[in-house]
Design a protein around this motif. Structure first.
Motif, PDB file in Angstrom:
ATOM      1  N   LYS A 163       0.756  -1.120   0.083  1.00 13.94           N
ATOM      2  CA  LYS A 163      -0.044  -0.052  -0.055  1.00 13.94           C
ATOM      3  C   LYS A 163       0.928   1.217   0.135  1.00 13.94           C
ATOM      4  CE  LYS A 163      -3.876  -2.082   2.534  1.00 13.94           C
ATOM      5  NZ  LYS A 163      -4.698  -1.856   3.499  1.00 13.94           N
ATOM      6  N   LEU A 164       0.507   2.267  -0.806  1.00 13.05           N
ATOM      7  CA  LEU A 164       1.040   3.503  -0.956  1.00 13.05           C
ATOM      8  C   LEU A 164       0.066   4.492  -0.466  1.00 13.05           C
ATOM      9  CD1 LEU A 164       3.805   5.458  -1.456  1.00 13.05           C
ATOM     10  CD2 LEU A 164       2.189   5.281  -4.113  1.00 13.05           C
ATOM     11  N   ASP A 165       0.348   5.384   0.508  1.00 16.69           N
ATOM     12  CA  ASP A 165      -0.854   6.131   1.165  1.00 16.69           C
ATOM     13  C   ASP A 165      -2.074   5.395   1.075  1.00 16.69           C
ATOM     14  OD1 ASP A 165       1.186   8.412   1.269  1.00 16.69           O
ATOM     15  OD2 ASP A 165       0.992   8.773  -0.831  1.00 16.69           O
ATOM     16  N   GLY A 166      -2.212   4.420   1.741  1.00 15.98           N
ATOM     17  CA  GLY A 166      -3.724   3.648   1.795  1.00 15.98           C
ATOM     18  C   GLY A 166      -3.947   2.937   0.327  1.00 15.98           C
ATOM     19  N   GLN A 167      -3.486   3.140  -0.702  1.00 18.51           N
ATOM     20  CA  GLN A 167      -3.949   2.642  -2.000  1.00 18.51           C
ATOM     21  C   GLN A 167      -3.101   1.101  -2.043  1.00 18.51           C
ATOM     22  OE1 GLN A 167      -2.783   5.201  -5.304  1.00 18.51           O
ATOM     23  NE2 GLN A 167      -3.741   3.630  -6.590  1.00 18.51           N
ATOM     24  N   GLY A 186       0.933   9.135  -7.059  1.00 14.48           N
ATOM     25  CA  GLY A 186       1.547   9.068  -6.199  1.00 14.48           C
ATOM     26  C   GLY A 186       3.082   8.805  -5.598  1.00 14.48           C
ATOM     27  N   ASN A 194       9.453   7.136  -0.799  1.00 18.16           N
ATOM     28  CA  ASN A 194       8.154   6.551  -0.920  1.00 18.16           C
ATOM     29  C   ASN A 194       8.071   5.469   0.070  1.00 18.16           C
ATOM     30  OD1 ASN A 194       7.213   7.952  -3.657  1.00 18.16           O
ATOM     31  ND2 ASN A 194       9.036   7.264  -4.140  1.00 18.16           N
ATOM     32  N   THR A 195       7.220   5.763   1.173  1.00 21.92           N
ATOM     33  CA  THR A 195       7.063   4.818   1.999  1.00 21.92           C
ATOM     34  C   THR A 195       5.768   3.892   1.635  1.00 21.92           C
ATOM     35  OG1 THR A 195       7.888   6.305   3.967  1.00 21.92           O
ATOM     36  CG2 THR A 195       6.410   4.379   4.607  1.00 21.92           C
ATOM     37  N   VAL A 196       6.303   2.466   1.387  1.00 24.47           N
ATOM     38  CA  VAL A 196       5.347   1.504   1.323  1.00 24.47           C
ATOM     39  C   VAL A 196       5.128   0.653   2.442  1.00 24.47           C
ATOM     40  CG1 VAL A 196       4.822  -0.395  -0.385  1.00 24.47           C
ATOM     41  CG2 VAL A 196       5.783   1.798  -1.375  1.00 24.47           C
ATOM     42  N   LYS A 224       6.815   9.318  -6.358  1.00 27.52           N
ATOM     43  CA  LYS A 224       7.761  10.252  -6.663  1.00 27.52           C
ATOM     44  C   LYS A 224       9.196   9.590  -6.964  1.00 27.52           C
ATOM     45  CE  LYS A 224       5.314  13.115  -3.260  1.00 27.52           C
ATOM     46  NZ  LYS A 224       4.275  12.054  -2.942  1.00 27.52           N
TER      47      LYS A 224
END
Length: 130
Positions: A99-103, A116, A124-126, A118
């Motif tokens: 998930k990236l930002d809940g996605q 999302g 990018n926190t996953v 970058k």
């Protein structure tokens, strides 16, 4: 009906043998000096990097509470990233949800298909769930 002799004749007189390797028009040797010192493989690697796009730096929050990082071409697939996580950090591929930002990141998509992410060294926190 055609005679058997009609098909059995040799066709060797109907074709010319290929010119010598490296020979150009008229049988003269080609000038290869333009390629000396030229590294085809470096050119191919550079082209692959250009086609794959910029690097995406990912910081993974692993299920065990640990962290890991990896850098992937922007054109790489989510599936590849999941396989990388399994091979390098022991997170079972079949159980992973990224998930990236809940996605939720879906396997067949490329990283550049997902809004999302970058590039340019930005982290990018996953989240990795298993």
């Amino acid at each position: 009906m055609a005679d058997a002799d009609e098909y059995s004749s040799s066709s060797s007189s109907n074709w010319d043998p290929p010119a010598d390797e490296g020979a150009g028009e008229g049988g003269a040797a080609m000038d290869m000096s333009q390629f000396e010192g030229h590294d085809r493989y470096a050119d191919l690697e550079q082209k692959e990097r250009e086609l794959a796009g910029e690097q995406v730096l990912m910081i993974f929050a692993l299920p065990d509470g640990g962290r890991a990082s990896g850098s992937f071409p922007h054109g790489q697939t989510v599936q590849f990233v999941k396989i990388w996580l399994e091979e390098n950090h022991g997170v079972d591929y079949e159980r992973q949800t990224l998930k990236l930002d809940g996605q939720v990141l879906i396997d067949p998509l490329s990283l550049n298909d997902i809004p999302g992410f970058k590039t340019g060294g930005v982290e990018n926190t996953v989240l990795v769930e298993a």
